[in-house]
Design a protein around this motif. Sequence first.
Motif, short mmCIF file in Angstrom:
data_model
loop_
_atom_site.label_atom_id
_atom_site.label_comp_id
_atom_site.label_asym_id
_atom_site.label_seq_id
_atom_site.Cartn_x
_atom_site.Cartn_y
_atom_site.Cartn_z
N ASP A 228 0.81 -1.22 0.00
CA ASP A 228 0.00 0.00 0.00
C ASP A 228 0.84 1.27 0.00
O ASP A 228 0.32 2.35 -0.29
N ASP A 229 2.13 1.16 0.30
CA ASP A 229 2.99 2.33 0.22
C ASP A 229 3.72 2.42 -1.11
O ASP A 229 4.60 3.27 -1.30
N GLY A 230 3.37 1.54 -2.05
CA GLY A 230 3.95 1.56 -3.38
C GLY A 230 5.15 0.66 -3.57
O GLY A 230 5.59 0.43 -4.70
N ARG A 231 5.72 0.13 -2.48
CA ARG A 231 6.87 -0.75 -2.60
C ARG A 231 6.48 -2.07 -3.24
O ARG A 231 5.33 -2.50 -3.16
N ARG A 232 7.48 -2.72 -3.84
CA ARG A 232 7.31 -4.03 -4.43
C ARG A 232 8.17 -5.04 -3.67
O ARG A 232 9.27 -4.73 -3.24
N VAL A 233 7.64 -6.26 -3.55
CA VAL A 233 8.36 -7.37 -2.93
C VAL A 233 8.17 -8.58 -3.82
O VAL A 233 7.06 -8.82 -4.31
N LYS A 234 9.23 -9.32 -4.07
CA LYS A 234 9.13 -10.46 -4.99
C LYS A 234 9.35 -11.78 -4.25
O LYS A 234 10.06 -11.85 -3.26
N VAL A 235 8.69 -12.83 -4.78
CA VAL A 235 8.80 -14.16 -4.18
C VAL A 235 8.59 -15.19 -5.28
O VAL A 235 7.77 -15.00 -6.19
#
Length: 286
Positions: A228-235
């Motif tokens: 929701d803060d615009g960051r991306r996380v990958k998995v």
Amino acid sequence: MHISELDSLRNNPMIRFKNEEVDGEQYTIVHYMIANSELWTNPVALEARGNVYNSNGDCVCACFPKFFNLNERPENQENLIKDNIVLFEEKKDGSLVTPILTPKGNIVFKTKKSFYSDVALLANQCVTEDILKLSRIYLEELLTPLFEFTHPETQIVINYGPKPQFTLLAVRDMINGQEIPYEYLKEDLAQLNSSIPLINTYSFSTWDQFRNTLETTKGIEGFVLILDDGRRVKVKTEEYLRLHRVYTELRQRDVAEACVDETLDDILGVLVQSGFNLSPKIGRAS
């Protein structure tokens, strides 16, 4: 965004300000070559992931800022982010390519580090009129379309078929760095009656359901979690971890080849998700 915002990185040996001539013009690509945890204490370094600046220092190509694997960094631990996810996107097993619009009116694609990498040259050979049309529309509005390029000659693990393909991942503002909302991209493609694929999204009712999907889903590399803060996380999926050769064997030669091929981050992602205890000083190149 202006190149002067990155001045604090100019003397950092892990960052490269690389000059390339394209269509008769000089451009500067800013990207990190190798990194450790200390680099990311400077938030400006997150932008050193392939942004391109013209001779006036103006940004003409805004790539994704650096983002990390799930559980790779303290702020990306799953217990901290699992309730803040607004979108689950497919992570495709290809190469990120982004275009610029030159003063002569030509559109030229690049990979993270160069307009002249093997993948960049191949992408420019394969680009279609639809991709050029869409890119021009965005670029003229000072927006950068970001595509995942897949090609049978550059297959990593997942087989996407015999034809090259550009998949639209996102569109980023060159001035303020903001991304255009996913729903707006869907509307843009619909209004243009475009056949260009937009990256797939998924819905999960619970985190456990998502975790189960990681264990059972086949045929995709993984997911990118939009917070929701615009960051991306990958998995990555468990199947991809099994298929990727570094899951069972990691040699010095493999790491050297990954540095050259700009795929070292794939190795790091596999190791992090596989439970390896990586030193915080380990280098990473994408």
